[in-house]
Design an enzyme around this catalytic site. Structure first.
Site, PDB file in Angstrom:
ATOM      1  CG  ASP A   1      -6.087  -2.336  12.578  1.00  0.00           C
ATOM      2  OD1 ASP A   1      -4.978  -2.280  12.011  1.00  0.00           O
ATOM      3  OD2 ASP A   1      -6.217  -2.506  13.803  1.00  0.00           O
TER       4      ASP A   1
ATOM      5  CD  GLU B   1       3.028  -0.742   5.257  1.00  0.00           C
ATOM      6  OE1 GLU B   1       3.726   0.255   5.118  1.00  0.00           O
ATOM      7  OE2 GLU B   1       3.009  -1.414   6.306  1.00  0.00           O
TER       8      GLU B   1
ATOM      9  CB  ILE C   1      -0.921   0.024   1.243  1.00  0.00           C
ATOM     10  CG1 ILE C   1      -1.819  -1.212   1.266  1.00  0.00           C
ATOM     11  CG2 ILE C   1      -1.763   1.297   1.275  1.00  0.00           C
ATOM     12  CD1 ILE C   1      -2.571  -1.401   2.560  1.00  0.00           C
TER      13      ILE C   1
END
Length: 205
Positions: A89, A115, A73
């Protein structure tokens, strides 16, 4: 009398069986927990490592292609700082679901850590892997993610790196550490060259 003894024995047996089943259920839950990531429900790193080893062996034995996508990400720290960790989350959980729906049934999506996500693609050469990764990239970029106001207006992007193994080129398969490293370095290139893109390494083989 004897009738009472028999019932208590039957009751005891039923209790034992119930306990046994409960224990078996608990064991299965623990086993599932040990192999999946609690937040996203995807396979975890340990499960991913086992599956990748198996698939590399299978690709070599059956002479079938195998690809791997590593996904990260973009600017997740900024997202977390802006919206808070609970939103972060929820974003990870939503991304897990998005990945699950974007891949083919034989594919194996996993949360690699933090991530970073990974997808193992059996029976999949480089062009198909690139098309699938590009589809995931576009889906992520178009999706609304949680902000801290309980709505889905936040936007994120992802960078993706691909490693592909083609046994028809006559080279033995890489070990999983090298295969991951190849996908990871492609991912690093995607990050370095501006993020929100797919970079595929040259085919191994």
């Amino acid at each position: 009398g004897e009738g009472a003894n028999r019932t208590s024995f039957a009751a005891l047996m039923a209790q034992q069986i119930a306990l046994g089943l409960e224990k078996a259920n608990l064991y299965n839950q623990v086993k599932a927990m040990a192999l999946s990531d609690g937040l996203t429900g995807l396979a975890n790193r340990r499960n991913f490592d086992m599956f990748l080893d198996t698939e590399l062996r299978r690709a070599a034995t059956l002479k079938r292609p195998l690809s791997l996508i590593m996904l990260d990400i973009d600017k997740f720290k900024i997202y977390n700082d802006t919206y808070g960790h609970p939103a972060g989350d929820r974003l990870l959980a939503q991304l897990g679901e998005l990945l699950r729906q974007a891949v083919r049934t034989i594919d194996f999506p996993a949360r690699y850590g933090g991530e970073e996500f990974a997808v193992i693609l059996p029976e999949c050469g480089k062009p198909e892997a690139v098309a699938l990764a590009e589809n995931i990239r576009q889906t992520v970029a178009a999706a609304g993610f949680p902000d801290n106001a309980e709505t889905l207006t936040a936007r994120i992007t992802a960078s993706l790196g691909i490693a592909a193994y083609d046994p028809s080129l006559g080279v033995p398969p890489p070990d999983s550490a090298r295969f991951i490293a190849v996908a990871d370095s492609a991912l690093y290139q995607a990050k370095q060259s501006g993020r929100n893109k797919v970079v595929a390494a040259p085919v191994i083989g």
